[in-house]
Design a protein around this motif. Structure first.
Motif, PDB file in Angstrom:
ATOM      1  N   GLN A 101      -3.244  -3.585   4.254  1.00 23.07           N
ATOM      2  CA  GLN A 101      -4.479  -4.266   4.675  1.00 23.07           C
ATOM      3  C   GLN A 101      -4.663  -4.732   6.156  1.00 23.07           C
ATOM      4  O   GLN A 101      -3.502  -5.457   6.543  1.00 23.07           O
ATOM      5  N   ASN A 105     -10.313  -5.545   6.926  1.00 24.75           N
ATOM      6  CA  ASN A 105     -10.692  -5.494   5.628  1.00 24.75           C
ATOM      7  C   ASN A 105     -10.973  -6.762   5.070  1.00 24.75           C
ATOM      8  O   ASN A 105     -11.833  -7.075   4.260  1.00 24.75           O
ATOM      9  N   VAL A 106      -9.997  -7.657   5.624  1.00 29.15           N
ATOM     10  CA  VAL A 106     -10.303  -9.251   5.036  1.00 29.15           C
ATOM     11  C   VAL A 106     -11.958  -9.607   5.720  1.00 29.15           C
ATOM     12  O   VAL A 106     -12.798 -10.198   4.926  1.00 29.15           O
ATOM     13  N   SER A 109     -14.678  -8.124   3.648  1.00 32.04           N
ATOM     14  CA  SER A 109     -14.825  -8.717   2.073  1.00 32.04           C
ATOM     15  C   SER A 109     -15.344 -10.015   2.380  1.00 32.04           C
ATOM     16  O   SER A 109     -16.258 -10.517   1.382  1.00 32.04           O
ATOM     17  N   THR A 137      -2.592  -8.012   8.026  1.00 32.18           N
ATOM     18  CA  THR A 137      -2.296  -9.165   7.893  1.00 32.18           C
ATOM     19  C   THR A 137      -0.878  -9.111   6.875  1.00 32.18           C
ATOM     20  O   THR A 137      -0.335  -8.250   6.747  1.00 32.18           O
ATOM     21  N   GLY A 140      -0.871  -6.926   3.944  1.00 36.28           N
ATOM     22  CA  GLY A 140      -0.767  -5.564   4.399  1.00 36.28           C
ATOM     23  C   GLY A 140       0.787  -5.152   4.844  1.00 36.28           C
ATOM     24  O   GLY A 140       1.096  -4.150   4.478  1.00 36.28           O
ATOM     25  N   GLN A 143       2.216  -4.758   1.714  1.00 33.61           N
ATOM     26  CA  GLN A 143       2.261  -3.313   1.141  1.00 33.61           C
ATOM     27  C   GLN A 143       2.727  -2.377   1.820  1.00 33.61           C
ATOM     28  O   GLN A 143       3.309  -1.451   1.094  1.00 33.61           O
ATOM     29  N   ARG A 175      -3.118  -0.723  13.017  1.00 39.33           N
ATOM     30  CA  ARG A 175      -2.894  -1.153  11.884  1.00 39.33           C
ATOM     31  C   ARG A 175      -2.027   0.073  11.144  1.00 39.33           C
ATOM     32  O   ARG A 175      -1.274  -0.083  10.362  1.00 39.33           O
ATOM     33  N   GLU A 296      -5.935   2.640  -2.383  1.00 42.12           N
ATOM     34  CA  GLU A 296      -5.933   1.456  -1.873  1.00 42.12           C
ATOM     35  C   GLU A 296      -5.297   1.033  -0.726  1.00 42.12           C
ATOM     36  O   GLU A 296      -4.539   2.032  -0.234  1.00 42.12           O
ATOM     37  N   THR A 297      -5.289  -0.154   0.016  1.00 46.58           N
ATOM     38  CA  THR A 297      -4.620  -0.358   1.166  1.00 46.58           C
ATOM     39  C   THR A 297      -3.274  -0.247   0.967  1.00 46.58           C
ATOM     40  O   THR A 297      -2.725  -0.923  -0.013  1.00 46.58           O
TER      41      THR A 297
END
Length: 338
Positions: A101, A105-106, A109, A137, A140, A143, A175, A296-297
């Motif tokens: 993430q 992406n934040v 949203s 983030t 992220g 993940q 990222r 998904e991320t």
């Protein structure tokens, strides 16, 4: 998206490479698999539990119920296919990983996709968030760490377990670079296969309009991430991003096909890692006739590819007009704060 007349290694007039997905080996390639219920971390990256025609070779040393040995047997089978393939056929397994993430992406949203596309994505950031060439983030980073832990659990020395990537390619966007570093940098890898990721300009997200998809300068990337190898011809400033034109889907698919042409012509390795983006991965899957499969991320799926050189020029679609920022149908700034 700019000049796409890239001259690729070993390109020959009157032939082109056709890419296809070899089905029957990964759950994500099967039509019966529901992407919304698929968890790569709990399913051995989706590798199907099955036998191979090469299992009789030293099979007494293998535990056919072991996830690690399932990978070892699969790797042996893929290498066997390449050893016995005709000269015009190559097989590769590409681990396609989406970055964790990011702050973009934040933001999407937070503001909603419609307002994001027509207004917020054109800015460098807002409300204390910076999303131009967005960083990961905390979620992220976690993940990416989850993917690291899965690789770590499946690796087991030089000739056991999952085959580590022999080449790592990464998008030039921050990222993706942060994700590839967290995922692979601290793994106990064979000394012959060190972690040396290569930045590929073509492996990036849809280009244009959104500042999160405008890459940083070559100097910034090189100084901030000295473990990277930057491919030859990489411009100092982003030569592809335009503030008022968005790359259409058909052009992105052509770009991903060009990337595959480059890698299949110049990289003899079999097990390869791509760390990229949702749109780029979607177009890569289209380019290899794989079913649509959203990630998904932080998600990762391996894809078993066959490349065959055939006569004739490749059919490419007529160019779509580049997209422009949509008009906002409502006040995009009337949104709740985080």
């Amino acid at each position: 998206m700019g000049d796409t007349s890239l001259v690729l290694p070993e390109a020959k007039s009157g032939t082109h490479v056709e890419y296809s997905t070899v089905k029957g080996y990964f759950l994500q390639s099967e039509d019966s698999t529901d992407p919304s219920k698929f968890d790569f971390k709990k399913s051995n990256f989706g590798l199907i539990d099955r036998t191979y025609e090469t299992d009789d070779i030293s099979s007494k040393d293998l535990d056919l119920s072991s996830a690690k040995d399932q990978w070892q047997r699969f790797a042996r089978y893929v290498r066997h296919l390449n050893e016995h393939a005709p000269d015009d056929v190559k097989f590769k397994v590409i681990f396609m990983g989406r970055h964790g993430q990011g702050w973009h992406n934040v933001a999407e949203s937070k503001y909603g996709t419609e307002a994001w596309d027509c207004h917020w994505s054109l800015l460098e950031g807002a409300d204390g968030i910076t999303w131009a060439d967005a960083n990961l983030t905390d979620l992220g980073e976690q993940q990416a760490q989850d993917a690291h832990q899965l690789w770590d659990s499946l690796l087991a020395g030089e000739e056991n377990g999952i085959p580590p990537p022999e080449t790592y390619y990464v998008s030039p966007l921050v990222r993706a670079i942060q994700t590839v570093a967290i995922t692979f940098e601290k793994l106990d890898l064979p000394y012959q296969l060190p972690f040396k990721p290569i930045v590929k300009e073509l492996l990036r997200e849809a280009i244009g309009v959104h500042t999160c998809d405008r890459r940083s300068s070559a100097t910034f990337i090189r100084d901030s991430y000295p473990f990277l190898t930057i491919e030859g011809g990489f411009a100092e400033t982003d030569p592809l991003w335009k503030a008022d034109l968005r790359e259409p889907d058909s052009t992105r698919k052509v770009r991903m096909t060009m990337l595959l042409d480059d890698i299949f012509a110049s990289d003899e390795n079999t097990f390869i890692s791509f760390t990229s983006h949702s749109g780029a991965i979607g177009s890569l899957l289209q380019a290899v006739n794989h079913r649509s499969f959203g990630l998904e991320t932080g998600g990762v799926i391996p894809v078993f590819l066959k490349a065959q050189t055939v006569k004739g020029d490749r059919n490419t679609p007529d160019p779509e007009p580049s997209g422009t920022p949509p008009n906002c149908t409502a006040n995009p700034t009337s949104t709740p704060s985080l």
